[in-house]
Design an enzyme around this catalytic site. Sequence first.
Site, PDB file in Angstrom:
ATOM      1  CE  LYS A 207      -3.679   2.411   2.366  1.00  0.00           C
ATOM      2  NZ  LYS A 207      -4.699   2.387   3.420  1.00  0.00           N
ATOM      3  CE  LYS A 259      -6.123   2.052  -0.860  1.00  0.00           C
ATOM      4  NZ  LYS A 259      -6.537   2.289   0.480  1.00  0.00           N
TER       5      LYS A 259
HETATM    6  C1  PBG Z   1      -7.272   3.513   5.124  1.00  0.00           C
HETATM    7  C2  PBG Z   1      -7.684   3.483   3.692  1.00  0.00           C
HETATM    8  C3  PBG Z   1      -7.502   4.480   2.720  1.00  0.00           C
HETATM    9  C4  PBG Z   1      -8.082   3.992   1.555  1.00  0.00           C
HETATM   10  C5  PBG Z   1      -8.614   2.747   1.831  1.00  0.00           C
HETATM   11  N1  PBG Z   1      -8.335   2.436   3.145  1.00  0.00           N
HETATM   12  C6  PBG Z   1      -6.922   5.837   2.835  1.00  0.00           C
HETATM   13  C7  PBG Z   1      -5.504   6.015   3.148  1.00  0.00           C
HETATM   14  O1  PBG Z   1      -4.742   5.083   3.339  1.00  0.00           O
HETATM   15  O2  PBG Z   1      -5.102   7.176   3.243  1.00  0.00           O
HETATM   16  C8  PBG Z   1      -8.114   4.711   0.237  1.00  0.00           C
HETATM   17  C9  PBG Z   1      -9.114   4.188  -0.745  1.00  0.00           C
HETATM   18  C10 PBG Z   1      -9.328   5.066  -1.929  1.00  0.00           C
HETATM   19  O3  PBG Z   1      -8.642   6.087  -2.137  1.00  0.00           O
HETATM   20  O4  PBG Z   1     -10.237   4.741  -2.697  1.00  0.00           O
HETATM   21  N2  PBG Z   1      -8.332   3.132   5.979  1.00  0.00           N
END
Ligand code: PBG
Length: 335
Positions: A207, A259
């Site tokens: 991520k 991601k």
């Molecule tokens: C954290 C989380 C995020 C997203 C999904 N889970 C935000 C981040 O890490 O800042 C982002 C998902 C998206 O942008 O569609 N709980």
Amino acid sequence: QFPTVSSRSAVETPVVRPRRLRTSEPMRRLVRETSVEPRQLVLPVFVNETLSEPKPIASMPGVVQHTFASLLDAAREAADLGLGGIMLFGVPAEKDATGSGSLDPDGVLNRAVREVREAVGDRLTVMADLCLDEFTDHGHCGVLTADGTVDNDATLEIYAAMAVAQAEAGAHVVAPSGMMDGQVAVIRDALDDAGFTDVVILAYSAKYASAFYGPFRDAVDSSLDGDRRTYQQDPANALEGIREALLDVDEGADMVMVKPAMGYLDVLRQVKDAVDVPVAAYNVSGEYAMVEAAAANGWINREAAILESLISIRRAGADVVLTYWAAEAARLLRG
Ligand code: PBG
């Protein structure tokens, strides 16, 4: 291996004509290497406990913060469409330093999981985002030390309890997305100790600290001021993403995720080749917003761009795709 190109292809009149296999739609259909099916799609949804009617998210046209009632309608529709799953995110009325709403059985997310599970039973895989950022008043994914850095190990204890709370509420899948070291191991341990040996862990493994989460921060009314670069990955690093995925599999992850998706298709392919568990990819809010904004301006064919995005992510190696277009794509795919 790459196909070898024989010297025949170099003669003046082509003997080898790849275009033959593109001459008609049935021909193209016959030789198509990749497909997208509704069962492979997961719909991320937001529920806000303070609302009396669904609230549009300005930066994500077509996506709303749900009430509990509209959430259940969306979940039933997702099940009827044959989607693979639904990923729940909660927007609580109150936030605090430790994100205590995440552990409350009646907190927004746990309540949403329980109600959705009651509504859809086993017709749809019910997934819960396991992270503190929606619940903390500072907006970080974990608790902070006195000097304001995210305290990895103190956060793990909360994640363990949060996993059990989500499992008790009926989640089929918990999805740790906070990028704390060791999070999968402590969650597996806590679930097993509590008797939830069948609850699946979908680890957000690779991520990245991405600008493409921008609209999501609106979607969850994020209070973050700053960035997540001390725990989410540097966009420049691919090997590190593979290492994170391998570590998570080792710690007991049943599935891993990359991601964002579109800017990280190389990482996705490498992770897919490195692990022996299903791989998911998250087609994130910024990827959604870019296509919607361009389409709204008449600069892009919206439906074609949606399907091309999803097929690209599948082609790069995703077994499962999380996408805000899941329900619409399922309808488009059914024709
Ligand atoms: C954290 C989380 C995020 C997203 C999904 N889970 C935000 C981040 O890490 O800042 C982002 C998902 C998206 O942008 O569609 N709980």
